[in-house]
Enzyme design. Sequence first.
Site, PDB file in Angstrom:
ATOM      1  N   PHE A 152       0.858  -1.188   0.000  1.00  6.94           N
ATOM      2  CA  PHE A 152       0.000   0.000   0.000  1.00  6.94           C
ATOM      3  C   PHE A 152       0.894   1.237   0.000  1.00  6.94           C
ATOM      4  O   PHE A 152       0.643   2.211   0.703  1.00  6.94           O
ATOM      5  CB  PHE A 152      -0.932  -0.001   1.218  1.00  6.94           C
ATOM      6  CG  PHE A 152      -1.908  -1.143   1.221  1.00  6.94           C
ATOM      7  CD1 PHE A 152      -1.690  -2.255   2.026  1.00  6.94           C
ATOM      8  CD2 PHE A 152      -3.023  -1.140   0.391  1.00  6.94           C
ATOM      9  CE1 PHE A 152      -2.568  -3.324   2.023  1.00  6.94           C
ATOM     10  CE2 PHE A 152      -3.914  -2.206   0.371  1.00  6.94           C
ATOM     11  CZ  PHE A 152      -3.678  -3.305   1.194  1.00  6.94           C
ATOM     12  N   CYS A 207      -0.587   2.870 -10.812  1.00  4.10           N
ATOM     13  CA  CYS A 207      -1.450   1.972 -10.035  1.00  4.10           C
ATOM     14  C   CYS A 207      -2.933   2.138 -10.313  1.00  4.10           C
ATOM     15  O   CYS A 207      -3.587   1.230 -10.810  1.00  4.10           O
ATOM     16  CB  CYS A 207      -1.162   2.161  -8.546  1.00  4.10           C
ATOM     17  SG  CYS A 207       0.480   1.618  -8.124  1.00  4.10           S
ATOM     18  N   LYS A 257      -4.367   1.207 -13.914  1.00  7.82           N
ATOM     19  CA  LYS A 257      -4.278  -0.208 -14.326  1.00  7.82           C
ATOM     20  C   LYS A 257      -4.986  -1.126 -13.336  1.00  7.82           C
ATOM     21  O   LYS A 257      -5.613  -2.117 -13.719  1.00  7.82           O
ATOM     22  CB  LYS A 257      -2.824  -0.633 -14.531  1.00  7.82           C
ATOM     23  CG  LYS A 257      -2.033  -0.938 -13.297  1.00  7.82           C
ATOM     24  CD  LYS A 257      -0.658  -1.502 -13.619  1.00  7.82           C
ATOM     25  CE  LYS A 257       0.185  -1.679 -12.377  1.00  7.82           C
ATOM     26  NZ  LYS A 257      -0.366  -2.597 -11.383  1.00  7.82           N
TER      27      LYS A 257
HETATM   28  C1  UDX Z   1      -1.732   4.636  -4.948  1.00  6.55           C
HETATM   29  C2  UDX Z   1      -2.349   4.265  -3.607  1.00  6.55           C
HETATM   30  O1  UDX Z   1      -2.600   5.455  -2.852  1.00  6.55           O
HETATM   31  C3  UDX Z   1      -1.384   3.366  -2.835  1.00  6.55           C
HETATM   32  O2  UDX Z   1      -1.986   2.965  -1.617  1.00  6.55           O
HETATM   33  C4  UDX Z   1      -1.092   2.144  -3.701  1.00  6.55           C
HETATM   34  O3  UDX Z   1      -0.218   1.260  -3.025  1.00  6.55           O
HETATM   35  C5  UDX Z   1      -0.475   2.572  -5.014  1.00  6.55           C
HETATM   36  O4  UDX Z   1      -1.373   3.459  -5.690  1.00  6.55           O
HETATM   37  P1  UDX Z   1       0.018   6.362  -5.890  1.00  6.55           P
HETATM   38  O5  UDX Z   1      -0.438   5.828  -7.211  1.00  6.55           O
HETATM   39  O6  UDX Z   1       1.457   6.488  -5.599  1.00  6.55           O
HETATM   40  O7  UDX Z   1      -0.586   5.407  -4.691  1.00  6.55           O
HETATM   41  O8  UDX Z   1      -0.594   7.815  -5.744  1.00  6.55           O
HETATM   42  P2  UDX Z   1      -1.746   8.505  -4.901  1.00  6.55           P
HETATM   43  O9  UDX Z   1      -1.151   9.396  -3.921  1.00  6.55           O
HETATM   44  O10 UDX Z   1      -2.730   7.496  -4.440  1.00  6.55           O
HETATM   45  O11 UDX Z   1      -2.458   9.410  -6.042  1.00  6.55           O
HETATM   46  C6  UDX Z   1      -2.921   8.746  -7.194  1.00  6.55           C
HETATM   47  C7  UDX Z   1      -3.430   9.804  -8.170  1.00  6.55           C
HETATM   48  O12 UDX Z   1      -4.625  10.408  -7.649  1.00  6.55           O
HETATM   49  C8  UDX Z   1      -2.466  10.945  -8.452  1.00  6.55           C
HETATM   50  O13 UDX Z   1      -2.505  11.251  -9.846  1.00  6.55           O
HETATM   51  C9  UDX Z   1      -3.046  12.117  -7.669  1.00  6.55           C
HETATM   52  O14 UDX Z   1      -2.767  13.375  -8.286  1.00  6.55           O
HETATM   53  C10 UDX Z   1      -4.530  11.821  -7.739  1.00  6.55           C
HETATM   54  N1  UDX Z   1      -5.305  12.384  -6.637  1.00  6.55           N
HETATM   55  C11 UDX Z   1      -5.035  11.959  -5.370  1.00  6.55           C
HETATM   56  C12 UDX Z   1      -6.349  13.275  -6.913  1.00  6.55           C
HETATM   57  O15 UDX Z   1      -6.575  13.635  -8.061  1.00  6.55           O
HETATM   58  N2  UDX Z   1      -7.091  13.743  -5.880  1.00  6.55           N
HETATM   59  C13 UDX Z   1      -6.858  13.362  -4.594  1.00  6.55           C
HETATM   60  O16 UDX Z   1      -7.565  13.834  -3.701  1.00  6.55           O
HETATM   61  C14 UDX Z   1      -5.795  12.453  -4.329  1.00  6.55           C
END
Ligand code: UDX
Length: 476
Positions: free
Chosen positions: A179, A287, A290
């Site tokens: 996670f 993540c 996909k």
């Molecule tokens: C995610 C999950 O959070 C993590 O637990 C998992 O193990 C892997 O995938 P990550 O992909 O690194 O982590 O990024 P995350 O911080 O979750 O953000 C994902 C996307 O959502 C980013 O593009 C971010 O800009 C976007 N986002 C996030 C939003 O648009 N709004 C939000 O409020 C939060």
Amino acid sequence: MGENSTSQATIQDNTPITVLGLGHIGLPTALGLAELGRQVIGADDDSRKVGLIRGGDPTFYEPGLTELLAQHLKSGRFQPVDDVAAAVRAGSIIFICVGTPQKANGQADLGQVEAVAQVVARNLNGYKLLVEKSTVPAITAQWLKRTIVRYSSGKAYPAPGSAPAAGPMAFDVASNPEFLREGKALEDFFHPNRIVCGVESERARDLLVNLYGPLKCPMVVTNTSTAELIKHAANAFLSMKISFINMVSDLCEKVGADVGAVARGIGLDNRIGPQFLDAGIGYGGYCFPKDLRAFIHLAEEHGVDFSLLQEVEHLNQSRVEMFVGKVRQAIWNLQGKTLGVLGLAFKAGTDDIREAVSLKIIEILREEGSILRLYDPQAIPNTQRVLPASEQIAYCTSAYDVAQGAHALLLLTEWEEFRELDLARLRGVMEVPVLVDGRNLFDPEAVHKAGFEYFSVGRGDPKLAGTHTSPGIALK
Ligand code: UDX
């Protein structure tokens, strides 16, 4: 078999752990385990990458990773190798951290997962616990078990089954999904909200509970399919939360409401929570996109209606056109206009551009004939590899450089350093003071005061933003 699993789990304590795959999940996991005091062999079949890691280069940006790598290369508790078979023979707990990219039909490509399982099968020299760390669809663990029995030429049997006559070896397969957020991977490793362990024997359970004991956090111990499904469900729910607030932000714009205040207003309900309610250009990264597609595909394979998640995906895909529409609304024709782009990475804190919404927006603007000046604190090298400099594409060294002669500034990644920019200085070098904010990073009043025309996402009347007074009451 009447195993005294606890003693066996304890015996295994001092044997090395093998991590297969040294990417965004494998390397933080390997170094985190080394930090917990375990001896870790990190293996990757990309010899060039292993060479760079041996030299202290993690090969991607992740806060704190370079320092932890240096520390455990020095302590000797982390040993990077490119001989996967030897690493399998040396380890007793083997973490699978290889890539599970996405096929054209949305299905997870598990080719790398099967490949490492075959290597394990051919290199069994004692009990092995094979642990899925990569995100895989439910029932993958069952395939791993079959693969190991099939390719071990009769040497292996899955615990806790009874051993056939010959002296074959027991092995276990477990699911221990990661996670880790990019940009916060080490924080998430050392301070997880929970550890999920999908196991099929007491021995496997005791080994993982023993391994993660020092982290002192809630543990969900279940079977492998449940653990695999927890991972997909978690990412799908987070993606749904983001698409939900983006959908609401579109309505906010029509009725003059403020999506930030809506997010605060609903997020204070502890059943909803404040996180992942930031409206903007949507989610990207390796993540969410996909994993959501793989989850939908898995459901379709089993005839379960996951149309809700299909809508989540469609909503997210629509954010690109939504944002480009805002740019048109801001500056009319795009052809020939100079646009300064702040942010390329899929989110702040990483140099990763995989499935970055920013690059999808840039591609449309490029096709429309805009001149693009790009800057990102970390992601320029990765971007240049897929989008070389050209007549239309210039890479800049700072946000102020990006603003030179620009007809608009586009904020696409919410890097903290952009929040601190001197707005007056930016305005002073621009052709036209227009700012289109795709992540609601800026304070509307401050931007208006600096003389910009400001466009953002779902923000109604700034005077009402964040107030505790109902909009019906006139504000002084
Ligand atoms: C995610 C999950 O959070 C993590 O637990 C998992 O193990 C892997 O995938 P990550 O992909 O690194 O982590 O990024 P995350 O911080 O979750 O953000 C994902 C996307 O959502 C980013 O593009 C971010 O800009 C976007 N986002 C996030 C939003 O648009 N709004 C939000 O409020 C939060």
